[in-house]
Scaffold this motif. Structure first.
Motif, PDB file in Angstrom:
ATOM      1  N   ASN A   1      -3.828   4.877   3.769  1.00  0.00           N
ATOM      2  CA  ASN A   1      -2.426   4.472   3.867  1.00  0.00           C
ATOM      3  C   ASN A   1      -1.489   5.665   3.977  1.00  0.00           C
ATOM      4  O   ASN A   1      -0.621   5.860   3.144  1.00  0.00           O
ATOM      5  N   PRO A   2      -1.668   6.484   5.049  1.00  0.00           N
ATOM      6  CA  PRO A   2      -0.705   7.577   5.232  1.00  0.00           C
ATOM      7  C   PRO A   2       0.689   7.001   5.478  1.00  0.00           C
ATOM      8  O   PRO A   2       0.814   5.884   5.989  1.00  0.00           O
ATOM      9  N   PHE A   3       1.725   7.748   5.078  1.00  0.00           N
ATOM     10  CA  PHE A   3       3.089   7.277   5.322  1.00  0.00           C
ATOM     11  C   PHE A   3       3.352   7.289   6.826  1.00  0.00           C
ATOM     12  O   PHE A   3       3.253   8.341   7.460  1.00  0.00           O
TER      13      PHE A   3
ATOM     14  N   VAL B   1      -0.850  17.365  -5.331  1.00  0.00           N
ATOM     15  CA  VAL B   1      -0.038  17.453  -6.548  1.00  0.00           C
ATOM     16  C   VAL B   1      -0.870  17.937  -7.738  1.00  0.00           C
ATOM     17  O   VAL B   1      -0.399  17.924  -8.868  1.00  0.00           O
TER      18      VAL B   1
ATOM     19  N   PHE C   1      -6.757   4.985  -2.159  1.00  0.00           N
ATOM     20  CA  PHE C   1      -6.858   3.532  -2.050  1.00  0.00           C
ATOM     21  C   PHE C   1      -7.954   3.099  -1.081  1.00  0.00           C
ATOM     22  O   PHE C   1      -8.518   3.901  -0.341  1.00  0.00           O
TER      23      PHE C   1
ATOM     24  N   ASP D   1       0.813  -1.218   0.000  1.00  0.00           N
ATOM     25  CA  ASP D   1       0.000   0.000   0.000  1.00  0.00           C
ATOM     26  C   ASP D   1       0.845   1.266   0.000  1.00  0.00           C
ATOM     27  O   ASP D   1       0.536   2.224  -0.693  1.00  0.00           O
ATOM     28  N   LEU D   2       1.898   1.256   0.846  1.00  0.00           N
ATOM     29  CA  LEU D   2       2.706   2.472   0.988  1.00  0.00           C
ATOM     30  C   LEU D   2       3.484   2.752  -0.278  1.00  0.00           C
ATOM     31  O   LEU D   2       3.589   3.887  -0.719  1.00  0.00           O
TER      32      LEU D   2
ATOM     33  N   LYS E   1       6.122   6.507  13.569  1.00  0.00           N
ATOM     34  CA  LYS E   1       5.566   7.281  14.687  1.00  0.00           C
ATOM     35  C   LYS E   1       4.201   6.737  15.079  1.00  0.00           C
ATOM     36  O   LYS E   1       3.397   6.402  14.229  1.00  0.00           O
TER      37      LYS E   1
ATOM     38  N   ARG F   1      -3.468  14.399   0.344  1.00  0.00           N
ATOM     39  CA  ARG F   1      -2.157  14.075  -0.217  1.00  0.00           C
ATOM     40  C   ARG F   1      -2.249  13.914  -1.737  1.00  0.00           C
ATOM     41  O   ARG F   1      -1.379  14.360  -2.478  1.00  0.00           O
ATOM     42  N   ALA F   2      -3.355  13.277  -2.180  1.00  0.00           N
ATOM     43  CA  ALA F   2      -3.514  13.050  -3.620  1.00  0.00           C
ATOM     44  C   ALA F   2      -3.793  14.356  -4.368  1.00  0.00           C
ATOM     45  O   ALA F   2      -3.269  14.567  -5.462  1.00  0.00           O
TER      46      ALA F   2
ATOM     47  N   GLY G   1       4.011  14.466  -1.940  1.00  0.00           N
ATOM     48  CA  GLY G   1       4.026  14.402  -3.396  1.00  0.00           C
ATOM     49  C   GLY G   1       4.912  15.470  -4.002  1.00  0.00           C
ATOM     50  O   GLY G   1       5.674  15.217  -4.937  1.00  0.00           O
TER      51      GLY G   1
ATOM     52  N   MET H   1       5.779   9.799   8.575  1.00  0.00           N
ATOM     53  CA  MET H   1       5.637  11.233   8.332  1.00  0.00           C
ATOM     54  C   MET H   1       4.509  11.851   9.155  1.00  0.00           C
ATOM     55  O   MET H   1       3.527  11.196   9.482  1.00  0.00           O
TER      56      MET H   1
ATOM     57  N   ARG I   1       7.295  17.351  -2.257  1.00  0.00           N
ATOM     58  CA  ARG I   1       8.661  17.232  -1.741  1.00  0.00           C
ATOM     59  C   ARG I   1       9.431  16.143  -2.470  1.00  0.00           C
ATOM     60  O   ARG I   1      10.569  16.352  -2.875  1.00  0.00           O
TER      61      ARG I   1
ATOM     62  N   ALA J   1       1.533   6.512  -6.770  1.00  0.00           N
ATOM     63  CA  ALA J   1       0.342   7.236  -7.230  1.00  0.00           C
ATOM     64  C   ALA J   1       0.527   8.738  -7.157  1.00  0.00           C
ATOM     65  O   ALA J   1      -0.242   9.486  -7.742  1.00  0.00           O
ATOM     66  N   LEU J   2       1.537   9.202  -6.404  1.00  0.00           N
ATOM     67  CA  LEU J   2       1.815  10.633  -6.358  1.00  0.00           C
ATOM     68  C   LEU J   2       2.796  11.031  -7.452  1.00  0.00           C
ATOM     69  O   LEU J   2       3.252  12.169  -7.502  1.00  0.00           O
TER      70      LEU J   2
ATOM     71  N   VAL K   1       5.779   9.605  -7.821  1.00  0.00           N
ATOM     72  CA  VAL K   1       7.144   9.508  -7.305  1.00  0.00           C
ATOM     73  C   VAL K   1       7.808   8.305  -7.952  1.00  0.00           C
ATOM     74  O   VAL K   1       7.240   7.216  -7.934  1.00  0.00           O
TER      75      VAL K   1
ATOM     76  N   MET L   1      -4.574   8.890  -7.152  1.00  0.00           N
ATOM     77  CA  MET L   1      -5.332   7.719  -6.719  1.00  0.00           C
ATOM     78  C   MET L   1      -5.505   7.711  -5.205  1.00  0.00           C
ATOM     79  O   MET L   1      -4.608   8.076  -4.449  1.00  0.00           O
TER      80      MET L   1
END
Lengths: 305, 258
Positions: free
Chosen positions: B95-97, B165, B91, A189-190, A304, B161-162, B109, B100, B111, A196-197, A199, B89
């Motif tokens: 699913n946040p990082f 960008v 999901f 997922d990550l 975190k 987040r999506a 996105g 962060m 950065r 999807a951004l 990257v 997209m």
């Protein structure tokens, strides 16, 4: 347990209640038995560990309180004399470990990243197989291999750097394995969220995957370091002991804690034997401090909550 | 910035397995299109081909054509990474990082694509969180980890987040399936606001949701296990739900199968 529940209705409506109780009772009994067995196993595993720690602590703690132990070498100290320190061996052990880590960590991380993120097909399977083989190599074989290369083929002297080369062979598979497992734990997922951004893949690995797995990777590196710092065979073959301080990894003999232990172990005199226990305790303490430091570092960049 | 999507004659494969067969459809800019259909009918797979996310899975490939305002997404010199910058997209599971903060998640996105200017990032983070209706809840704790939020908030964080960008299209793969009804409602309201700016496609198992949020609905189905999914019909949501042209659609939306 499952059979008891399935049989219950067959024994008539009146007995369902009591059969439910029966199965609960027997399950509790089995639960208690299993807990007991597991606890016993734990105790059994703990006994040797506690024993070793106690023996080393009780016999080795004496010299550690003396500042000389941490600042002096063994230069000019004979087996029948009390005194001197382990500074020469501590420095040697740390230096060789540092050089080993500097060489093997990048290689091991690169290999693990390749295997998890890019590796497909025959080549990746071959790499995995080679890492498995490397894991099983006895340290003396690694040492003899480096001896054949470094001394016999190239004609160089036996120096600390050659020891580090042998230790690299032992450290790489440990770090590859643990890093691989940690990278596989990072959810797909990550990675996809990052893709999807817009990257690119390599940046996703560097900025998302590695930071997420950071604490596990550091733990793996520390485990690998702990393993190589206690290795003795490469030292015996490639790193002759000396009682003096030497900071040059490319020239001259360099002491290390395992060879210090091995040297004084041969003396049947009490001052030397005391130093053996103290050196052993020193090695344990260094490994422990490094692991704790690793934990502290890994907490800085970890996930975190 | 919203763009129009044209899919024509698209087959989607996992290795040798054909997951989706011969799909042709058009999605208009500034509209919400819902993909509905039984599990395994290929709607998520099709969605993932629209930002070339399908091919990150081993063996994932397509035959056919997808264009974004007449630009072929599968053209020879098209970089999939560039496609994903235009087609964002969201999901199924939030699913946040995890490493962060809330701020860093929204800024990720930009950065990770090289934007460093603090003032610009501050603006984008605030604007995106406002667009995702999350700003009021998090403005005084932007430095807290993204995982400290509730599931619904995390999903809105992922939407922020999506949109940070500034994509032209937003693909949403069952964005509410892991959320409670209140959070679901918040996301549905948000989708209505976002369609002013973006072309939105939402995959959903919830037919009421499709009826509530979408302008157009596409119904997919499969003939059986191991067979490829097919598009049965696509039309205005009101039409599809009240007067479906195909029997299969009617059966599905009235609950007779699937």
């Amino acid at each position: 347990m499952a059979t008891a529940t399935i049989e219950a209705p067959a024994s008539g409506p009146g007995s369902v209640h009591s059969s439910l109780h029966r199965s609960a009772r027997s399950r509790k009994a089995r639960d208690r038995l299993a807990t007991l067995v597991v606890l016993l196993c734990l105790l059994l595993a703990m006994i040797p560990l506690a024993w070793i720690l106690w023996t080393v602590l009780s016999r080795g703690a004496g010299l550690l309180g003396d500042a000389h132990w941490w600042t002096n070498s063994q230069r000019g100290i004979t087996a029948r004399r009390v005194g001197g320190g382990a500074y020469h061996a501590i420095v040697g052990t740390l230096l060789m470990a540092l050089v080993t880590a500097v060489i093997s960590v990048p290689i091991a991380l690169g290999t693990a990243i390749y295997l998890v993120e890019y590796g497909r097909g025959t080549f990746a399977r071959a790499v995995t197989f080679m890492v498995d083989v490397l894991t099983g190599i006895p340290s003396i074989v690694a040492a003899l291999f480096v001896y054949a290369l470094w001394v016999t083929t190239f004609g160089f002297q036996r120096v600390a750097f050659a020891v580090s080369l042998a230790l690299v062979l032992l450290m790489i598979p440990v770090v590859v394995r643990s890093t691989e497992e940690m990278l596989r734990l990072v959810p797909r997922d990550l990675r996809e969220a990052s893709y999807a951004l817009g990257v690119p893949r390599w940046k996703t690995i560097v900025k998302v995957v590695l930071p997420t797995a950071f604490s596990g990777i550091v733990t793996g590196i520390m485990l690998g370091l702990a393993r190589v710092m206690g290795e003795t065979a490469p030292l015996l073959i490639l790193g002759p002991y000396t009682t003096s301080i030497n900071m040059n990894i490319f020239h001259g003999n360099m002491a290390a804690l395992p060879t210090f232990i091995n040297q004084d172990r041969n003396q049947a005199l009490q001052p030397a034997l005391d130093r053996v226990w103290s050196a052993a305790l020193t090695l344990i303490i260094i490994v422990m401090v490094l692991s704790l430091a690793g934990r502290a570092v890994s907490r800085l960049g970890s996930v975190k909550k | 910035m919203a763009k129009r999507i044209d899919v024509s004659g698209l087959d989607v494969f996992y290795g040798d397995f054909k997951a989706v067969e011969d799909v042709s459809l058009t999605v208009e800019p500034r509209s919400v299109t819902a993909f509905i259909g039984p599990s395994g009918c290929g709607k998520s797979t099709l969605l993932r081909t629209l930002n070339r996310m399908h091919e990150v899975l081993p063996g994932g490939r397509v035959i056919g054509k997808v264009t974004l305002d007449d630009e072929d997404l599968y053209g020879d010199d098209v970089d999939p990474v560039a496609v994903r910058r235009i087609v964002g997209m969201v999901f199924q599971r939030p699913n946040p990082f995890p490493t962060m903060s809330i701020y860093d998640n929204v800024a990720a996105g930009l950065r990770l694509n090289g934007v460093k200017k603090k003032a610009l990032l501050d603006d984008v983070v605030e604007r995106s969180l406002k667009q995702a209706n999350l700003w009021k809840e998090v403005q005084d704790r932007l430095r807290k980890p993204g995982s400290s939020l509730s599931g619904g908030q995390q999903q809105r964080l992922c939407i922020a987040r999506a949109v940070a960008v500034e994509p032209a299209v937003l693909l949403m793969d069952e964005p509410c399936s892991a959320l409670d009804p209140i959070s679901t409602l918040a996301i549905e309201d948000l989708v209505q606001e976002l369609k002013e700016r973006y072309t939105i496609i939402i995959v959903t198992h919830n037919m009421q949701q499709a009826a509530r949020v979408s302008d157009r609905t596409a119904f997919f189905t499969i003939a059986g296990a191991g067979k490829p999914g097919r598009l049965v019909e696509i039309g205005d949501t009101a039409e599809v739900f009240s007067r479906p042209t195909e029997k299969a659609t009617e059966d599905y939306i009235t609950g007779r199968f699937g």
